[in-house]
Design a protein around this motif. Structure first.
Motif, mmCIF file in Angstrom:
data_model
loop_
_atom_site.group_PDB
_atom_site.id
_atom_site.type_symbol
_atom_site.label_atom_id
_atom_site.label_comp_id
_atom_site.label_asym_id
_atom_site.label_seq_id
_atom_site.Cartn_x
_atom_site.Cartn_y
_atom_site.Cartn_z
ATOM 1 N N THR A 76 38.747 45.248 31.535
ATOM 2 C CA THR A 76 37.868 44.812 32.604
ATOM 3 C C THR A 76 38.755 44.340 33.570
ATOM 4 O OG1 THR A 76 37.904 42.691 31.713
ATOM 5 C CG2 THR A 76 36.318 43.954 30.806
ATOM 6 N N THR A 77 38.141 44.572 34.772
ATOM 7 C CA THR A 77 38.706 43.956 36.055
ATOM 8 C C THR A 77 37.345 43.857 36.926
ATOM 9 O OG1 THR A 77 40.500 43.867 37.508
ATOM 10 C CG2 THR A 77 39.423 45.775 37.374
ATOM 11 N N ASP A 78 37.673 42.655 38.106
ATOM 12 C CA ASP A 78 36.999 42.754 39.050
ATOM 13 C C ASP A 78 37.313 43.712 40.181
ATOM 14 O OD1 ASP A 78 35.223 40.834 38.161
ATOM 15 O OD2 ASP A 78 36.982 39.246 38.479
ATOM 16 N N TYR A 79 36.387 44.429 40.940
ATOM 17 C CA TYR A 79 36.877 45.274 41.895
ATOM 18 C C TYR A 79 35.655 45.285 42.872
ATOM 19 C CZ TYR A 79 38.054 49.675 44.197
ATOM 20 O OH TYR A 79 38.407 50.722 45.236
ATOM 21 N N LYS A 80 36.283 45.034 44.285
ATOM 22 C CA LYS A 80 35.032 44.728 45.356
ATOM 23 C C LYS A 80 33.834 44.046 44.818
ATOM 24 C CE LYS A 80 36.362 49.260 47.637
ATOM 25 N NZ LYS A 80 35.893 50.349 48.075
ATOM 26 N N GLY A 81 34.193 42.760 44.395
ATOM 27 C CA GLY A 81 33.208 41.953 44.085
ATOM 28 C C GLY A 81 32.272 42.158 42.653
ATOM 29 N N LYS A 82 32.580 43.361 42.140
ATOM 30 C CA LYS A 82 31.878 43.636 40.658
ATOM 31 C C LYS A 82 32.872 43.741 39.585
ATOM 32 C CE LYS A 82 31.220 48.653 41.367
ATOM 33 N NZ LYS A 82 30.466 49.601 41.613
ATOM 34 N N LYS A 83 32.326 43.674 38.341
ATOM 35 C CA LYS A 83 33.277 43.712 36.894
ATOM 36 C C LYS A 83 32.873 45.213 36.704
ATOM 37 C CE LYS A 83 33.488 40.833 34.059
ATOM 38 N NZ LYS A 83 34.910 40.094 33.959
ATOM 39 N N VAL A 84 34.113 46.115 36.644
ATOM 40 C CA VAL A 84 34.224 47.452 36.156
ATOM 41 C C VAL A 84 34.910 47.289 34.765
ATOM 42 C CG1 VAL A 84 34.327 48.615 38.475
ATOM 43 C CG2 VAL A 84 36.496 47.799 37.157
ATOM 44 N N GLN A 85 34.620 48.173 34.014
ATOM 45 C CA GLN A 85 35.002 48.532 32.507
ATOM 46 C C GLN A 85 35.477 49.834 32.069
ATOM 47 O OE1 GLN A 85 31.558 46.083 30.852
ATOM 48 N NE2 GLN A 85 33.030 45.280 29.846
ATOM 49 N N GLY A 86 36.448 49.940 31.350
ATOM 50 C CA GLY A 86 37.050 50.872 30.594
ATOM 51 C C GLY A 86 37.558 52.111 31.344
ATOM 52 N N PRO A 87 37.871 53.094 30.818
ATOM 53 C CA PRO A 87 38.583 54.181 31.624
ATOM 54 C C PRO A 87 37.853 54.584 33.007
ATOM 55 C CG PRO A 87 38.931 54.846 29.429
ATOM 56 C CD PRO A 87 37.850 53.577 29.692
ATOM 57 N N SER A 88 36.525 54.607 33.020
ATOM 58 C CA SER A 88 35.725 55.191 34.049
ATOM 59 C C SER A 88 35.596 54.083 35.139
ATOM 60 C CB SER A 88 34.298 55.313 33.773
ATOM 61 O OG SER A 88 33.657 54.289 33.271
ATOM 62 N N GLY A 89 35.857 52.520 34.741
ATOM 63 C CA GLY A 89 35.968 51.445 35.714
ATOM 64 C C GLY A 89 37.318 51.621 36.598
ATOM 65 N N TYR A 90 38.439 51.915 35.483
ATOM 66 C CA TYR A 90 39.445 51.767 36.136
ATOM 67 C C TYR A 90 39.806 53.193 37.231
ATOM 68 C CZ TYR A 90 44.674 52.142 37.111
ATOM 69 O OH TYR A 90 45.837 52.166 37.872
ATOM 70 N N ALA A 91 39.074 54.309 36.962
ATOM 71 C CA ALA A 91 39.085 55.146 37.731
ATOM 72 C C ALA A 91 38.468 55.053 39.152
ATOM 73 C CB ALA A 91 38.566 56.517 37.136
ATOM 74 N N GLU A 92 37.452 54.181 39.154
ATOM 75 C CA GLU A 92 36.805 53.733 40.141
ATOM 76 C C GLU A 92 37.739 52.898 41.189
ATOM 77 O OE1 GLU A 92 32.930 50.976 41.412
ATOM 78 O OE2 GLU A 92 33.071 51.997 39.512
ATOM 79 N N THR A 93 38.666 52.138 40.391
ATOM 80 C CA THR A 93 39.580 51.365 41.451
ATOM 81 C C THR A 93 40.649 52.326 42.050
ATOM 82 O OG1 THR A 93 41.147 50.799 39.601
ATOM 83 C CG2 THR A 93 39.090 49.688 39.779
ATOM 84 N N VAL A 94 41.015 53.358 41.337
ATOM 85 C CA VAL A 94 42.075 54.313 42.278
ATOM 86 C C VAL A 94 41.686 55.385 42.867
ATOM 87 C CG1 VAL A 94 43.672 53.281 40.391
ATOM 88 C CG2 VAL A 94 42.384 55.438 40.048
ATOM 89 N N LYS A 95 40.455 55.750 42.975
ATOM 90 C CA LYS A 95 39.901 57.011 43.653
ATOM 91 C C LYS A 95 39.943 57.000 44.969
ATOM 92 C CE LYS A 95 36.625 58.965 40.276
ATOM 93 N NZ LYS A 95 35.358 58.905 39.717
ATOM 94 N N GLY A 96 39.652 55.400 45.536
ATOM 95 C CA GLY A 96 39.812 55.597 47.187
ATOM 96 C C GLY A 96 41.394 55.643 47.713
ATOM 97 N N VAL A 97 42.336 55.306 46.851
ATOM 98 C CA VAL A 97 43.784 55.515 47.335
ATOM 99 C C VAL A 97 44.067 57.158 46.865
ATOM 100 C CG1 VAL A 97 46.072 54.908 46.685
ATOM 101 C CG2 VAL A 97 44.372 53.023 46.806
ATOM 102 N N LEU A 98 43.627 57.726 45.976
ATOM 103 C CA LEU A 98 43.911 59.246 45.549
ATOM 104 C C LEU A 98 43.427 59.997 46.603
ATOM 105 C CD1 LEU A 98 43.751 58.894 41.680
ATOM 106 C CD2 LEU A 98 45.828 59.007 42.988
ATOM 107 N N GLN A 99 42.018 59.586 47.003
ATOM 108 C CA GLN A 99 41.391 60.509 48.016
ATOM 109 C C GLN A 99 42.075 60.163 49.529
ATOM 110 O OE1 GLN A 99 37.273 59.139 47.735
ATOM 111 N NE2 GLN A 99 36.829 60.465 45.853
#
Length: 192
Positions: A76-99
């Protein structure tokens, strides 16, 4: 009696020297990602291996399909003001940089591990050839440095915090002027 105390001191020095040599030998057996089969792996070393896998095998290749091997379902972590969870939540946090930087390459500069925590100092280099958090591609090469702190359980990441130089990225892609650059080289500035 004097010779007995000299002998005792000599034995203590010898034992201390042997102990130091044993510690140096154990330290030389620490995890080395280039040659892992030579060393026994402790939990801290397994955690370091997980971090190497995250940066080298996942982020440097863009292969987010292996995140389930690295990121816990309990992540779990907070990302852009919302809580994200699991591998898919982590993926959400790095997609912007990878794109934004499709040719991104992370280099791990150093790691410090203690119990279930690992701090990583890294540098990434990449070309801003995609949209990055709403900013259109500039085609500029970027170098960014950061420190990330991870907590792991059972060899998988359950939490992390990353402290990047976001101002430096925005200056390098021309969104924010670099106030140390000559006025004529600053984007969106007018001079007489």
């Amino acid at each position: 009696m004097k010779s007995f105390s000299k002998l005792s001191v000599g034995v203590l020095i010898l034992l201390h020297t042997v102990n130091l040599a044993a510690q140096q030998h154990e330290n030389s057996r620490m995890y080395n990602p280039q040659n892992p089969e030579k060393m026994p792996i402790t939990q801290i070393q397994k955690n370091k291996e997980t971090i190497y896998k995250l940066y080298i095998d996942c982020l440097n290749t863009g292969n987010l399909d292996i995140l389930d091997q690295i990121i816990s379902e309990d992540y779990t972590t907070d990302y852009k003001g919302k809580k994200v969870q699991g591998p898919s939540g982590y993926a959400e946090t790095v997609k912007g940089v990878l794109q934004g930087f499709p040719d991104i390459k992370f280099t791990i500069e150093g790691m410090i591990a203690e119990n279930d925590m690992i701090s990583v100092q890294w540098t990434f280099e990449g070309t801003h050839n995609g949209s990055f958090f709403g900013y259109p591609a500039s085609g500029k090469k970027v170098i960014n440095r950061a420190v990330a702190v991870f907590r792991l359980e059972d060899g998988k990441i359950v939490q992390n915090r990353v402290y990047p130089d976001r101002l430096g990225i925005l200056q390098q892609i021309g969104v924010i002027p670099d106030l140390q650059a000559p006025v004529s080289e600053r984007p969106n500035t007018k001079h007489n």
